[in-house]
Design an enzyme around this catalytic site. Sequence first.
Site, PDB file in Angstrom:
ATOM      1  N   VAL A   1      -3.270  -1.111   7.829  1.00 29.22           N
ATOM      2  CA  VAL A   1      -3.336  -2.365   8.576  1.00 29.22           C
ATOM      3  C   VAL A   1      -2.201  -2.446   9.591  1.00 29.22           C
ATOM      4  CG1 VAL A   1      -3.023  -4.868   8.364  1.00 29.22           C
ATOM      5  CG2 VAL A   1      -4.613  -3.678   6.838  1.00 29.22           C
ATOM      6  N   GLU A   2      -1.014  -2.025   9.192  1.00 30.43           N
ATOM      7  CA  GLU A   2       0.147  -2.166  10.060  1.00 30.43           C
ATOM      8  C   GLU A   2       0.108  -1.237  11.270  1.00 30.43           C
ATOM      9  OE1 GLU A   2       2.446  -4.326  10.024  1.00 30.43           O
ATOM     10  OE2 GLU A   2       2.233  -5.269   8.071  1.00 30.43           O
TER      11      GLU A   2
END
Length: 354
Positions: free
Chosen positions: A130-131
């Site tokens: 996600v990051e």
Amino acid sequence: MKPSRKWIAAGAAAVVTALWLSAPAVYAADFSPAEHDGARQLLEELAGRGIERDWLEAALQEAVFQQGVLDAMAGAAERRLRWDEYREIFLQPERISRGVAFIETHEEAFSRAQAEFGVPPEIIAAIIGVETSYGRFTGRHRVIDSLATLAFHHPARGDFFRGELAAFLEISHEQEVEPGSLMGSYAGAMGYPQFIPSSYRAYAVDFDGDGQRDLWTNPADAIGSVGNYFAEHGWRPGEPIYTEAEGPATPPGAVEFNRTQRPYAQLDELERSGIVPQNELEAEAPVIPLALELDDTAWRYRLGYENFYVITRYNHSHLYAMAVTELAEAIADLRKLEPFPLSASLSDEQEGSL
């Protein structure tokens, strides 16, 4: 062995240099300690901790104000998107398959992280996925610019970012890295896992034993550091993150939904408002009631447990925590893992999402 400036690829350094040379000359003194009271006070504070004054002055002198950083802070996706829109960003087949490949490539580090910290590989991979899409996109802003801009110009969180700027300068000095060479997010988050500087100082670990805590280029250190972060924030190994629930067409006003706090709502109170878990739960165990907007007329209900709260310590957004959870589920499903204690049950929609 001390870290070196070799962390930053030559190409990235060239881009930074080009951006710096193209910046308007008026910006050269944006945060010069000689002319900026806040920068001068920060210099005095850090010099008192033993950092050379000349080094600090040079670092702060180089920082450039970035209006785009302030604009990005005001328009963060977590504040403006519905759940279905936010989910679509991260639950793409490519990101799921890359998560499987990332775990397989670094299987030894993931296995050690799970053994040491109790955090499943899929959760750690989903955070990094996600990051930064597993380290592919770690940020296009100079960290020194972002943090100086936010420290001295953010209307509400200046004090917080001043502390992050101080921590960033300490990290750069300790690890012998040029502050102006490090890239990150508009909020000053860095490396594979996008740690802000205070988290870097507190939770980053040297997971491969090379004497460095390198979250910019070392995936093993990033994997171990995320595991350590979760363990330090109370991750409960083997326990689920959430369970599905049923509820009315629109969220009842008597229930406070989506608070990123430790489980705070009692089941009997929720049931009186029509929120009913699909699985039998202990009546006295508190939960976090979640109402996820799917479109203008549809909602999905879930009940978060303690581990859901732990994920929100990484990013204080219920949308973020649920995206991480669903990405971890999808990665586990593609890896054909069974059982996998993320949710108490998987819906038909989730099972068919791939």
